[in-house]
Scaffold this motif. Structure first.
Motif, mmCIF file in Angstrom:
data_model
loop_
_atom_site.group_PDB
_atom_site.id
_atom_site.type_symbol
_atom_site.label_atom_id
_atom_site.label_comp_id
_atom_site.label_asym_id
_atom_site.label_seq_id
_atom_site.Cartn_x
_atom_site.Cartn_y
_atom_site.Cartn_z
ATOM 1 N N ALA A 103 2.454 -2.058 -7.650
ATOM 2 C CA ALA A 103 2.774 -1.643 -6.453
ATOM 3 C C ALA A 103 3.064 -0.384 -6.561
ATOM 4 N N LEU A 104 3.872 0.385 -7.378
ATOM 5 C CA LEU A 104 4.370 1.896 -7.483
ATOM 6 C C LEU A 104 2.990 2.658 -6.655
ATOM 7 N N VAL A 105 1.888 2.675 -6.996
ATOM 8 C CA VAL A 105 0.763 3.465 -6.961
ATOM 9 C C VAL A 105 0.576 2.860 -5.784
ATOM 10 N N ALA A 106 0.724 1.502 -5.006
ATOM 11 C CA ALA A 106 -0.168 1.244 -3.624
ATOM 12 C C ALA A 106 0.992 2.089 -2.634
ATOM 13 N N ASN A 107 2.259 1.775 -2.470
ATOM 14 C CA ASN A 107 3.515 2.280 -1.958
ATOM 15 C C ASN A 107 4.232 3.432 -2.128
ATOM 16 N N PHE A 108 3.938 4.244 -2.904
ATOM 17 C CA PHE A 108 4.569 5.191 -3.050
ATOM 18 C C PHE A 108 3.869 6.225 -3.355
ATOM 19 N N SER A 109 2.661 6.682 -3.059
ATOM 20 C CA SER A 109 1.394 7.750 -2.776
ATOM 21 C C SER A 109 0.749 7.430 -1.731
ATOM 22 N N GLY A 110 0.716 8.426 -0.897
ATOM 23 C CA GLY A 110 0.473 9.693 0.053
ATOM 24 C C GLY A 110 1.388 10.922 0.188
ATOM 25 N N PRO A 111 0.878 11.475 1.037
ATOM 26 C CA PRO A 111 1.625 12.600 2.225
ATOM 27 C C PRO A 111 3.319 12.621 2.251
ATOM 28 N N ASP A 112 3.639 11.253 2.106
ATOM 29 C CA ASP A 112 4.859 11.095 3.072
ATOM 30 C C ASP A 112 5.696 11.017 1.587
ATOM 31 N N PHE A 113 5.032 10.876 0.126
ATOM 32 C CA PHE A 113 6.246 10.871 -1.600
ATOM 33 C C PHE A 113 5.762 12.176 -2.370
#
Length: 252
Positions: A103-113
């Motif tokens: 869930a961390l990888v899925a929801n806390f990845s990407g340019p917004d973090f």
């Protein structure tokens, strides 16, 4: 894991937290129902793990479960590979760790973090694993798990330390009859220490221990999931004081 009807668990969870809430509130100014409040999260997490422990001790293999507004009844059977009740706690910790890490990888990845959860090190190379381990704790703490933290690479283990950790892992594998997949040891030990300052489970971790219940070490579950996926076996020990929780990991 299918060892207790969901409706029964919810009832027991409600009764336990109702019993303990007033005692807890007398010592804190927790905001009931607000999971963003660290003190309330500490309480509700401890109550949840206390209930889980109680139900694990009387785990059922086959039972009826009521779901939905109309109370639809269905028969639930536990996984045939987990019929031994002693295997349920490690299975629980493993599955929770995997789900939270994913869930961390899925929801806390990407340019917004700003801080990104580390992906597993497919090679299992020690430097990559250690860097990812530190990054994982950074993300966990930034998500609100503790006020602050310190992750230290304490270098290679001594021969004695390595043998002690290897024996500890071997004893665990024997107790669980090799039911769970554990990465092969690499023959190179590494010591990692994590100090969590004012973590949001500080009270609960101690209360659960005094009651003889399972510990709610969410950070350990997530870290061990990351290490497993990176092909590294590890053992961990914990110490607690008035303001912090210290984890001592040994990678094997």
């Amino acid at each position: 894991l299918d060892f207790v009807p969901t409706d029964k668990f919810q009832k027991e969870f409600f009764l336990l937290r109702s019993t303990e809430w007033e005692k807890y509130l007398a010592e804190t100014d927790a905001k009931q129902g607000d999971l963003s409040d660290a003190m309330y999260f500490d309480f509700i997490s401890a109550a949840q793990y206390a209930t889980i422990t109680q139900e694990l001790r009387r785990a059922q293999s086959v039972f009826e479960e009521r779901t939905g507004a109309e109370g639809t009844v269905s028969v639930v059977k536990r996984d045939a590979l987990l019929q031994d009740n002693d295997l349920l706690p490690p299975a629980f910790y493993e599955r929770v760790g995997d789900k939270v890490y994913e869930a961390l990888v899925a929801n806390f990845s990407g340019p917004d973090f700003y801080s990104q959860p580390p992906l597993p090190c497919s090679s299992g190379e020690l430097g990559c694993v250690v860097d990812g381990f530190k990054q994982l704790y950074k993300v966990v703490v930034e998500a609100g798990y503790a006020l602050d933290y310190k992750a230290e690479d304490r270098g290679a283990t001594s021969v004695g330390e390595y043998k002690e950790a290897e024996a500890k892992l071997g004893a665990w594998r024997e107790r669980t009859r090799n039911t769970f997949k554990v990465p092969e040891i690499k023959g190179e030990g590494r010591k990692l220490r994590v100090t969590l300052q004012a973590p949001c489970t500080l009270w609960g971790r101690q209360w659960l221990g005094m009651q003889g219940y399972m510990h709610n070490d969410h950070d350990v579950m997530v870290a061990m999931s990351y290490l497993r996926k990176s092909g590294r076996a590890a053992v961990v020990s914990t110490s607690v004081d008035q303001n912090s929780i210290v984890r001592e990991y040994t990678l094997l």
